[in-house]
Design a protein around this motif. Structure first.
Motif, PDB file in Angstrom:
ATOM      1  N   TYR A  17       0.502  -1.263   0.124  1.00 13.05           N
ATOM      2  CA  TYR A  17       0.031   0.035   0.464  1.00 13.05           C
ATOM      3  C   TYR A  17       0.970   1.384  -0.197  1.00 13.05           C
ATOM      4  N   CYS A  18       2.400   1.085  -0.186  1.00 10.18           N
ATOM      5  CA  CYS A  18       2.896   2.638   0.665  1.00 10.18           C
ATOM      6  C   CYS A  18       3.222   3.039  -1.085  1.00 10.18           C
ATOM      7  N   ASP A  19       3.409   4.162  -0.773  1.00  5.14           N
ATOM      8  CA  ASP A  19       3.850   4.866  -1.670  1.00  5.14           C
ATOM      9  C   ASP A  19       5.078   6.639  -1.491  1.00  5.14           C
ATOM     10  N   PHE A  20       5.528   6.297  -0.301  1.00  2.00           N
ATOM     11  CA  PHE A  20       6.558   7.660   0.559  1.00  2.00           C
ATOM     12  C   PHE A  20       7.732   6.819  -0.364  1.00  2.00           C
ATOM     13  N   HIS A  21       9.083   7.654  -0.509  1.00  2.00           N
ATOM     14  CA  HIS A  21       9.882   7.863  -1.061  1.00  2.00           C
ATOM     15  C   HIS A  21      10.441   6.070  -0.419  1.00  2.00           C
ATOM     16  N   PHE A  22      10.613   5.288  -0.677  1.00  5.22           N
ATOM     17  CA  PHE A  22      12.065   4.347  -0.530  1.00  5.22           C
ATOM     18  C   PHE A  22      12.926   2.907  -1.339  1.00  5.22           C
ATOM     19  N   SER A  23      13.792   2.753  -1.058  1.00  7.63           N
ATOM     20  CA  SER A  23      14.684   2.165  -1.483  1.00  7.63           C
ATOM     21  C   SER A  23      14.987   0.863  -0.439  1.00  7.63           C
ATOM     22  N   THR A  24      14.674  -0.420  -1.418  1.00  5.44           N
ATOM     23  CA  THR A  24      15.081  -1.326  -0.835  1.00  5.44           C
ATOM     24  C   THR A  24      16.466  -2.206  -0.760  1.00  5.44           C
ATOM     25  N   LYS A  29      22.947   3.248   2.904  1.00  2.00           N
ATOM     26  CA  LYS A  29      23.171   3.731   3.816  1.00  2.00           C
ATOM     27  C   LYS A  29      23.905   4.398   4.278  1.00  2.00           C
ATOM     28  N   ASN A  30      24.717   4.247   5.008  1.00  2.00           N
ATOM     29  CA  ASN A  30      26.256   5.126   5.786  1.00  2.00           C
ATOM     30  C   ASN A  30      26.410   5.920   4.581  1.00  2.00           C
ATOM     31  N   GLU A  31      26.212   6.125   3.169  1.00  2.00           N
ATOM     32  CA  GLU A  31      26.504   7.592   2.760  1.00  2.00           C
ATOM     33  C   GLU A  31      25.731   8.006   2.471  1.00  2.00           C
ATOM     34  N   MET A  32      24.213   7.843   3.181  1.00  2.00           N
ATOM     35  CA  MET A  32      22.856   8.590   3.213  1.00  2.00           C
ATOM     36  C   MET A  32      22.788   8.927   4.621  1.00  2.00           C
ATOM     37  N   VAL A  33      23.589   8.236   4.997  1.00  2.00           N
ATOM     38  CA  VAL A  33      23.083   8.818   6.506  1.00  2.00           C
ATOM     39  C   VAL A  33      24.521  10.432   6.605  1.00  2.00           C
ATOM     40  N   ALA A 280      20.167   8.319  -5.512  1.00  2.00           N
ATOM     41  CA  ALA A 280      21.079   8.134  -6.559  1.00  2.00           C
ATOM     42  C   ALA A 280      21.252  10.239  -6.780  1.00  2.00           C
ATOM     43  N   LEU A 281      20.849  10.877  -7.073  1.00  2.38           N
ATOM     44  CA  LEU A 281      20.347  12.229  -7.331  1.00  2.38           C
ATOM     45  C   LEU A 281      20.707  12.786  -5.612  1.00  2.38           C
ATOM     46  N   TYR A 282      20.094  12.471  -5.023  1.00  5.87           N
ATOM     47  CA  TYR A 282      20.359  13.682  -3.996  1.00  5.87           C
ATOM     48  C   TYR A 282      21.782  12.977  -3.161  1.00  5.87           C
ATOM     49  N   LEU A 283      22.054  12.054  -3.375  1.00  9.41           N
ATOM     50  CA  LEU A 283      24.024  11.769  -3.124  1.00  9.41           C
ATOM     51  C   LEU A 283      24.667  12.274  -3.377  1.00  9.41           C
ATOM     52  N   LYS A 284      24.408  12.461  -5.156  1.00  5.51           N
ATOM     53  CA  LYS A 284      25.481  13.380  -5.937  1.00  5.51           C
ATOM     54  C   LYS A 284      25.235  14.741  -5.840  1.00  5.51           C
ATOM     55  N   SER A 285      24.348  15.035  -5.033  1.00  4.54           N
ATOM     56  CA  SER A 285      23.893  16.983  -4.852  1.00  4.54           C
ATOM     57  C   SER A 285      24.700  16.943  -3.725  1.00  4.54           C
ATOM     58  N   LEU A 286      24.454  16.048  -2.903  1.00  7.51           N
ATOM     59  CA  LEU A 286      25.129  16.603  -1.447  1.00  7.51           C
ATOM     60  C   LEU A 286      26.712  16.020  -1.738  1.00  7.51           C
ATOM     61  N   ALA A 287      27.149  15.262  -2.802  1.00  4.91           N
ATOM     62  CA  ALA A 287      28.687  15.039  -2.242  1.00  4.91           C
ATOM     63  C   ALA A 287      28.687  16.615  -3.300  1.00  4.91           C
ATOM     64  N   GLU A 288      28.513  17.504  -3.818  1.00  8.47           N
ATOM     65  CA  GLU A 288      29.177  18.415  -3.926  1.00  8.47           C
ATOM     66  C   GLU A 288      28.321  19.923  -4.155  1.00  8.47           C
ATOM     67  N   HIS A 289      27.620  19.398  -2.519  1.00 11.84           N
ATOM     68  CA  HIS A 289      27.657  20.246  -1.532  1.00 11.84           C
ATOM     69  C   HIS A 289      26.111  20.794  -1.584  1.00 11.84           C
ATOM     70  N   LYS A 290      25.548  20.475  -2.117  1.00 10.19           N
ATOM     71  CA  LYS A 290      24.128  21.394  -2.899  1.00 10.19           C
ATOM     72  C   LYS A 290      23.342  20.353  -3.030  1.00 10.19           C
ATOM     73  N   ILE A 291      22.748  21.197  -2.238  1.00  4.15           N
ATOM     74  CA  ILE A 291      20.799  20.224  -1.986  1.00  4.15           C
ATOM     75  C   ILE A 291      20.135  20.599  -2.894  1.00  4.15           C
ATOM     76  N   PRO A 292      19.144  19.282  -3.804  1.00  2.06           N
ATOM     77  CA  PRO A 292      18.735  19.346  -4.482  1.00  2.06           C
ATOM     78  C   PRO A 292      16.987  19.403  -4.071  1.00  2.06           C
ATOM     79  N   PHE A 293      16.488  20.816  -4.561  1.00  2.45           N
ATOM     80  CA  PHE A 293      15.510  21.324  -3.571  1.00  2.45           C
ATOM     81  C   PHE A 293      13.986  21.776  -4.654  1.00  2.45           C
ATOM     82  N   ALA A 294      13.100  21.954  -4.673  1.00  5.79           N
ATOM     83  CA  ALA A 294      12.372  22.514  -5.776  1.00  5.79           C
ATOM     84  C   ALA A 294      11.751  23.695  -4.258  1.00  5.79           C
ATOM     85  N   VAL A 295      11.439  24.427  -4.613  1.00  6.26           N
ATOM     86  CA  VAL A 295      10.323  25.823  -3.954  1.00  6.26           C
ATOM     87  C   VAL A 295       9.819  25.787  -3.928  1.00  6.26           C
ATOM     88  N   ASP A 296       8.422  26.263  -3.290  1.00  2.00           N
ATOM     89  CA  ASP A 296       6.475  26.152  -3.566  1.00  2.00           C
ATOM     90  C   ASP A 296       6.852  27.083  -2.304  1.00  2.00           C
TER      91      ASP A 296
END
Length: 379
Positions: A17-24, A29-33, A280-296
């Motif tokens: 039933y879950c539509d939240f963002h996750f990966s199996t 995991k450690n890199e994400m932390v 993957a995109l989140y990790l790549k961006s943070l490795a470049e000291h950037k936050i990949p976000f949109a603003v509303d």
């Protein structure tokens, strides 16, 4: 007060039933932390001078974090932000991750509240939902948490799971209550397009949830928990006296919060940020000291509608005085006939400038809020 939400985007397996963002795939995991810690550093001024009242680990499945990973994240938060000594620190967890050793590690890290995703105590329903735990594991982990002194416990339950009658739902509630949790969150099963259930629905392997069946189970939920002294302080959330989730309550009251991790949202009062839902995109961006976000940037109309929607979901109701003072918007005057009709039909009451839904009105909360939304942009 303000809060921080950390989205931990990993799960052992996908619930149907879950539509939240996750990966199996937990290999990163450690890199994400480390990336989340980097985002915390880059966002350390987002909440300005606000003191943190809540820290919430959601997901995904935060109980997959090791003791070192969890402690590292909390240490980073305490180093970068002013944290209230009595802050509520919540970790979402699945029963199959929790044994005595894990629970002790969680407590030692500083977590003082557990939100346990039990969903059901009926084995066929757990298999139908594709949960990884058993009913016995669910009961055991709650008892063990209480034994070691983790006494702020919330249990998640799902209702409207297809069945021939309400007997399983009634048994689920009784088993949950027998564990004496301080808090219960209960959500109606919904079928989202991109989930396994959504695909089954498209293929005719699953029927849409029957509204009358769901409504009857919601009414059973309300009556059963009220009889046991639980207060419904939001449509889906119930607690023993004065045991509200501060994290949830602050969200519904429009308090600012910082969300970190892929898929997390942030809110500072007038602007929302949405982190990319791609590991993957989140990790790549943070490795470049950037936050990949949109603003509303929320317009005046957006902010009014959000106050209406979130307020009507709570026991405190929609604050008409706040709408008037903050936006010069008189909801009652502009919707007098409709509001009077809600009151006459027993779906709402007016109490000291608060429009509050009754139990009857809560069954139609989304529709009522939508009917009260401002359609045209207000300058």
């Amino acid at each position: 007060m303000a809060g921080i939400y950390l989205h931990i985007p990993f799960c052992k397996q996908a619930c149907h039933y879950c539509d939240f963002h996750f990966s199996t795939n937990t290999s990163k995991k450690n890199e994400m932390v480390e990336a989340i810690k980097q985002e915390l550093l880059l966002q350390k001024d987002y909440l300005s001078t606000h003191q943190l009242d809540t820290i919430y680990f959601g997901g995904g499945t935060p109980s997959l974090l090791s003791e070192a990973e969890l402690s590292s994240l909390l240490d980073t938060i305490h180093r970068l932000f002013a944290v209230d000594k009595k802050a509520e620190i919540t970790l979402e967890a699945n029963p199959d991750d929790l044994d005595k050793t894990k629970l002790q590690q969680i407590k030692s890290s500083g977590v003082n509240r557990l939100s346990i995703g039990i969903q059901s105590f009926y084995e066929p329903h757990l298999k139908f939902l594709n949960r990884a735990h058993t009913s016995a594991e669910a009961e055991r982990c709650v008892l063990q948490a209480q034994e070691i002194g983790l006494n702020q416990i919330s249990i998640d339950l799902i209702y409207a799971i297809p069945y021939q009658d309400h007997s399983i739902w009634q048994t689920d509630l009784q088993k949950a209550l027998a564990l004496h949790p301080q808090h219960i969150s209960s959500y109606c099963l919904t079928i989202e397009d991109k989930t396994v259930f959504g695909k089954w629905l498209q293929k005719g392997k699953l029927n849409q949830i029957e509204e009358d069946f769901a409504a009857e189970q919601f009414e059973i939920l309300l009556q059963t928990l009220a009889d046991r002294g639980y207060e419904q302080y939001e449509i889906s959330n119930f607690c023993l006296p004065n045991q509200y989730s501060r994290h949830n309550s602050n969200y519904w009251r429009g308090e600012p919060y910082l969300g970190v991790g892929p898929g997390a949202h942030s809110f500072n009062g007038s602007i929302r940020q949405f982190n990319v839902s791609n590991n993957a995109l989140y990790l790549k961006s943070l490795a470049e000291h950037k936050i990949p976000f949109a603003v509303d940037e929320l317009s005046k109309t957006d902010q009014i509608n959000e106050l209406i929607m979130t307020g009507l979901r709570t026991k405190w109701g929609c604050n008409l005085q706040k709408l008037q003072e903050s936006f010069q918007y008189d909801l009652y005057l502009l919707n007098k006939n409709y509001v009077d009709q809600l009151i006459a039909e027993g779906q709402a009451v007016l109490q000291e400038e608060q429009l509050i839904l009754t139990n009857k009105g809560k069954l139609l909360a989304d529709r009522i809020a939508s009917d009260l939304f401002v359609v045209e942009e207000i300058n």
